[in-house]
Every structure is written in structure tokens, then in C-alpha cells.
Design a protein around this motif. Sequence first.
Motif, PDB file in Angstrom:
ATOM      1  N   THR A  85       0.843  -1.189   0.000  1.00 10.78           N
ATOM      2  CA  THR A  85       0.000   0.000   0.000  1.00 10.78           C
ATOM      3  C   THR A  85       0.876   1.235   0.000  1.00 10.78           C
ATOM      4  OG1 THR A  85      -1.619   1.295   1.270  1.00 10.78           O
ATOM      5  CG2 THR A  85      -0.176  -0.154   2.514  1.00 10.78           C
ATOM      6  N   GLU A  86       0.384   2.280  -0.624  1.00 11.68           N
ATOM      7  CA  GLU A  86       1.125   3.541  -0.628  1.00 11.68           C
ATOM      8  C   GLU A  86       0.888   4.331   0.655  1.00 11.68           C
ATOM      9  OE1 GLU A  86      -1.261   6.554  -3.259  1.00 11.68           O
ATOM     10  OE2 GLU A  86      -1.487   4.540  -4.104  1.00 11.68           O
ATOM     11  N   TYR A  87       0.106   3.771   1.568  1.00 11.23           N
ATOM     12  CA  TYR A  87      -0.230   4.469   2.809  1.00 11.23           C
ATOM     13  C   TYR A  87       0.537   3.905   4.005  1.00 11.23           C
ATOM     14  CZ  TYR A  87      -4.146   6.130  -0.007  1.00 11.23           C
ATOM     15  OH  TYR A  87      -4.914   6.697  -0.992  1.00 11.23           O
ATOM     16  N   ALA A  88       1.726   3.395   3.776  1.00  9.86           N
ATOM     17  CA  ALA A  88       2.501   2.757   4.841  1.00  9.86           C
ATOM     18  C   ALA A  88       2.641   3.679   6.047  1.00  9.86           C
ATOM     19  CB  ALA A  88       3.877   2.366   4.325  1.00  9.86           C
ATOM     20  N   GLY A  89       2.340   3.120   7.224  1.00  8.34           N
ATOM     21  CA  GLY A  89       2.443   3.877   8.464  1.00  8.34           C
ATOM     22  C   GLY A  89       1.180   4.619   8.841  1.00  8.34           C
ATOM     23  N   GLN A  90       0.198   4.639   7.944  1.00  2.00           N
ATOM     24  CA  GLN A  90      -1.062   5.319   8.237  1.00  2.00           C
ATOM     25  C   GLN A  90      -2.116   4.312   8.685  1.00  2.00           C
ATOM     26  OE1 GLN A  90      -2.359   8.125   5.185  1.00  2.00           O
ATOM     27  NE2 GLN A  90      -0.294   8.163   4.307  1.00  2.00           N
ATOM     28  N   GLU A  91      -3.251   4.831   9.128  1.00  2.00           N
ATOM     29  CA  GLU A  91      -4.371   3.982   9.496  1.00  2.00           C
ATOM     30  C   GLU A  91      -5.521   4.194   8.522  1.00  2.00           C
ATOM     31  OE1 GLU A  91      -5.602   4.362  13.546  1.00  2.00           O
ATOM     32  OE2 GLU A  91      -4.072   2.934  14.212  1.00  2.00           O
ATOM     33  N   GLY A  92      -6.251   3.122   8.272  1.00  2.00           N
ATOM     34  CA  GLY A  92      -7.450   3.201   7.457  1.00  2.00           C
ATOM     35  C   GLY A  92      -8.663   2.822   8.287  1.00  2.00           C
ATOM     36  N   LYS A  93      -9.741   3.565   8.137  1.00  2.00           N
ATOM     37  CA  LYS A  93     -10.976   3.262   8.866  1.00  2.00           C
ATOM     38  C   LYS A  93     -11.701   2.123   8.160  1.00  2.00           C
ATOM     39  CE  LYS A  93     -13.413   6.755  10.208  1.00  2.00           C
ATOM     40  NZ  LYS A  93     -13.219   6.684  11.668  1.00  2.00           N
ATOM     41  N   VAL A  94     -11.974   1.049   8.885  1.00  2.00           N
ATOM     42  CA  VAL A  94     -12.663  -0.117   8.332  1.00  2.00           C
ATOM     43  C   VAL A  94     -14.154   0.005   8.629  1.00  2.00           C
ATOM     44  CG1 VAL A  94     -12.849  -2.632   8.353  1.00  2.00           C
ATOM     45  CG2 VAL A  94     -10.617  -1.544   8.698  1.00  2.00           C
ATOM     46  N   SER A  95     -14.973  -0.146   7.591  1.00  2.00           N
ATOM     47  CA  SER A  95     -16.426  -0.047   7.761  1.00  2.00           C
ATOM     48  C   SER A  95     -17.120  -1.157   6.989  1.00  2.00           C
ATOM     49  CB  SER A  95     -16.949   1.303   7.246  1.00  2.00           C
ATOM     50  OG  SER A  95     -16.320   2.389   7.885  1.00  2.00           O
ATOM     51  N   LEU A  96     -18.243  -1.603   7.511  1.00  2.00           N
ATOM     52  CA  LEU A  96     -19.178  -2.436   6.767  1.00  2.00           C
ATOM     53  C   LEU A  96     -20.317  -1.537   6.306  1.00  2.00           C
ATOM     54  CD1 LEU A  96     -19.392  -5.537   9.146  1.00  2.00           C
ATOM     55  CD2 LEU A  96     -18.024  -5.309   7.075  1.00  2.00           C
ATOM     56  N   PHE A  97     -20.879  -1.835   5.128  1.00  2.00           N
ATOM     57  CA  PHE A  97     -21.947  -0.947   4.674  1.00  2.00           C
ATOM     58  C   PHE A  97     -23.174  -1.705   4.192  1.00  2.00           C
ATOM     59  CE2 PHE A  97     -19.394  -1.222   0.659  1.00  2.00           C
ATOM     60  CZ  PHE A  97     -20.388  -1.587  -0.247  1.00  2.00           C
ATOM     61  N   LYS A 149     -28.291   5.355  -0.980  1.00  2.00           N
ATOM     62  CA  LYS A 149     -27.120   5.735  -0.202  1.00  2.00           C
ATOM     63  C   LYS A 149     -26.373   4.492   0.292  1.00  2.00           C
ATOM     64  CE  LYS A 149     -27.778  10.208  -0.363  1.00  2.00           C
ATOM     65  NZ  LYS A 149     -26.816  11.092  -1.081  1.00  2.00           N
ATOM     66  N   ILE A 150     -25.077   4.669   0.525  1.00  2.00           N
ATOM     67  CA  ILE A 150     -24.251   3.635   1.146  1.00  2.00           C
ATOM     68  C   ILE A 150     -24.019   4.054   2.587  1.00  2.00           C
ATOM     69  CG2 ILE A 150     -21.961   2.575   1.175  1.00  2.00           C
ATOM     70  CD1 ILE A 150     -21.887   2.874  -1.865  1.00  2.00           C
ATOM     71  N   LEU A 151     -24.660   3.357   3.518  1.00  2.00           N
ATOM     72  CA  LEU A 151     -24.510   3.673   4.937  1.00  2.00           C
ATOM     73  C   LEU A 151     -23.346   2.856   5.485  1.00  2.00           C
ATOM     74  CD1 LEU A 151     -28.240   3.692   6.117  1.00  2.00           C
ATOM     75  CD2 LEU A 151     -26.912   5.505   5.000  1.00  2.00           C
ATOM     76  N   ALA A 152     -22.268   3.541   5.836  1.00  2.00           N
ATOM     77  CA  ALA A 152     -21.029   2.875   6.260  1.00  2.00           C
ATOM     78  C   ALA A 152     -20.902   2.940   7.779  1.00  2.00           C
ATOM     79  CB  ALA A 152     -19.829   3.534   5.598  1.00  2.00           C
ATOM     80  N   HIS A 158     -19.732   4.271  -5.129  1.00  2.00           N
ATOM     81  CA  HIS A 158     -19.404   5.632  -5.550  1.00  2.00           C
ATOM     82  C   HIS A 158     -19.249   6.504  -4.310  1.00  2.00           C
ATOM     83  CE1 HIS A 158     -20.000   4.740  -9.756  1.00  2.00           C
ATOM     84  NE2 HIS A 158     -21.181   4.212  -9.484  1.00  2.00           N
ATOM     85  N   LYS A 159     -18.189   7.277  -4.314  1.00  2.00           N
ATOM     86  CA  LYS A 159     -17.831   8.064  -3.139  1.00  2.00           C
ATOM     87  C   LYS A 159     -18.958   8.992  -2.695  1.00  2.00           C
ATOM     88  CE  LYS A 159     -14.184  11.187  -1.519  1.00  2.00           C
ATOM     89  NZ  LYS A 159     -12.920  11.871  -1.900  1.00  2.00           N
ATOM     90  N   GLU A 160     -19.655   9.595  -3.664  1.00  2.00           N
ATOM     91  CA  GLU A 160     -20.687  10.569  -3.297  1.00  2.00           C
ATOM     92  C   GLU A 160     -21.895   9.918  -2.624  1.00  2.00           C
ATOM     93  OE1 GLU A 160     -21.465   9.423  -7.630  1.00  2.00           O
ATOM     94  OE2 GLU A 160     -19.730   9.905  -6.367  1.00  2.00           O
ATOM     95  N   GLU A 161     -22.013   8.589  -2.720  1.00  2.00           N
ATOM     96  CA  GLU A 161     -23.138   7.890  -2.089  1.00  2.00           C
ATOM     97  C   GLU A 161     -22.833   7.451  -0.662  1.00  2.00           C
ATOM     98  OE1 GLU A 161     -23.929   4.629  -4.652  1.00  2.00           O
ATOM     99  OE2 GLU A 161     -24.688   5.851  -6.308  1.00  2.00           O
ATOM    100  N   ILE A 162     -21.557   7.549  -0.261  1.00  2.00           N
ATOM    101  CA  ILE A 162     -21.157   7.043   1.057  1.00  2.00           C
ATOM    102  C   ILE A 162     -21.541   8.036   2.147  1.00  2.00           C
ATOM    103  CG2 ILE A 162     -19.211   6.347   2.501  1.00  2.00           C
ATOM    104  CD1 ILE A 162     -17.755   5.530  -0.089  1.00  2.00           C
ATOM    105  N   GLU A 163     -22.258   7.544   3.133  1.00  2.00           N
ATOM    106  CA  GLU A 163     -22.596   8.338   4.318  1.00  2.00           C
ATOM    107  C   GLU A 163     -22.065   7.611   5.545  1.00  2.00           C
ATOM    108  OE1 GLU A 163     -26.736   9.217   4.585  1.00  2.00           O
ATOM    109  OE2 GLU A 163     -26.719  10.565   2.840  1.00  2.00           O
TER     110      GLU A 163
END
Length: 291
Positions: free
Chosen positions: A44-56, A62-65, A122-127
Motif C-alpha cells: 500500500t502507498e499508505y505505509a504507516g497510516q491507518e485506514g478506517k474499516v467499515s461495513l456498509f 445511499k451507502i450507509l457505512a 461511488h464516493k458521493e453515495e457514502i454516508e
Amino acid sequence: MPQFKRFVAYLYYYENDTKEYLAGFARVEMRGGICRLEIHLKGTEYAGQEGKVSLFIRREGKILAFPVGNMRLMSQSSDYSGRISDGELGDETCHIQDVCGILIQPADGNFYGSQWDNGEIHKEEIEMQAAEEPSLQTEEVPMHHIFPEQMSMEKEIQERSTQEKDTGEKEASIWEHWENLKQKMTLLHPFEGENITCVHMELQDLRELPQKYWCLGNNSFLLHGFFNYRYLFFGEQVTPEGRELFLAVPGVYQKPEKVMAAIFGFPQFRTEKPCRQLEGTFGYWYRRMDG
């Protein structure tokens, strides 16, 4: 009877709302109103960072995450495991059986995603749903709870390393290990028309190989295959060019699986019988083992 599902979902990296490439996979198990989740990303190009894990879930376009935890992103491979139950997923109208995808979101707005319905992401659908509510607290599930054999092998690695330092003993070659395995395990010839001899192995049997190969017990793709079929093959192939040893992981030939197998070091595939059409065929992803 509670609904039971267990499957593998492939994770893709999305940049600027465009699906870019296959990045990893997740094992998902839904049983009795509880969802257990294992995620494996390769590089991953995000080495050392954290990613938020969600189920949707999807609702009214809408995508409810629903956040379930944070995943530490590493340059080589990243792993996460956790669980969430019906009562921890939003209000009483949200149920585990409605979950249809996963998101992993670094801080820059791009994301890793997977869905197992017919929709798209789609990003714009994620809530994002409120993460601070007590109902969204989750319980981490250590990997060794799922693979107790892995914990046992890691302990033996430490003990073996200490022993070799104390005695200065030089380890036998992989060919010597193979000869020992042939003496104490049942020999199999599962590949029709090929001069191949192999043995059934379980995860803990990797300790029968030279110590430098014990790290394969942490290989996400190998664990994925073992999780599904509960065995591996280790063996020898004889060809006019010579002899070679290999380690094989059972699986089904699919294009996404082919990419993941290569990423995790199992780039080749063979079937038990000659086959013209590989797509959807059961066989073995394998890697050659040097001396």
C-alpha cells in the motif's frame, strides 16, 4: 435457523472514485447475527497510516457505512480482524444480513472497497455513520483464534531459533527434509500424467520444512486456501530437465484469484487432470521451493 454465510470478497483500490486495481481480499463469515471479518491487503502507498474499516448497507440510494475499527496500513502487507453483531450495527432496522460490502478509508479521501451485491461503490453515495456511539464498539479477534495451529508454529519458531543459536547446529537442506517426509507420510500421486509425488500437509506441518520457509505460515493467500480446504500439498516433480520441489495451495482458477496468487508468491496453477478450460476449475496454486 440462523442464516450462515462464509465467502471471500476481493478488495479494490479506488482513486478519485475510479476502481484502479485489485489490492487484497477479505474473508467474511455471517452467522447468528454476528459478522466476523478478516482483511488482507498486499502492499500500500499508505505505509504507516491507518485506514478506517467499515461495513456498509444500501438504503434509498445511499451507502450507509458503519465503522468497525481501524487498520494499520503497511508497505508489505496489512491485516485486520474483527467482529460486529446485529445490536452494534446502527438502529433496529439494520441487520447483519443486510451488509453488502466493506470500505477501508485512509485520510486522503480515496478508499479500498468490496461489495457482494450487484451494486457499485461511488464516493458521493457514502454516508459515514457516527463512530462514537457505544453501539458501534467492536471486539478484535486475534488471528490465532481462527488458526490455533499458527500460534503453535510461531512458538516453535522462537524455540528452534534459540536452540540453533545455542548449539550452532546447521539446518538440513530442503531435499533432506523432503526425504524425511517421504519416510513418515503417505505418498500421493494426484496429478494425472505427470511424474509428481507429494504429501498432504496441514498448517503446522510447515515446521517440517527448513526454518526459512516457516514464514509461509503467515502468508495470507496460503491461509486463505487452507481456511477453505484444510490442507496443502508439498511434493516433487521430475521432468527431463531435472527435479524440483513445490508447495501447493488448493483453490479455483479465476482471474482475480490469479492476480492474488501471484502477488502472494504462488504464481503457477495446475489441475489434477488435463484441462483445456481453466476458468472456474479446481486445482492448485503453487510455488517452486529452492534448496
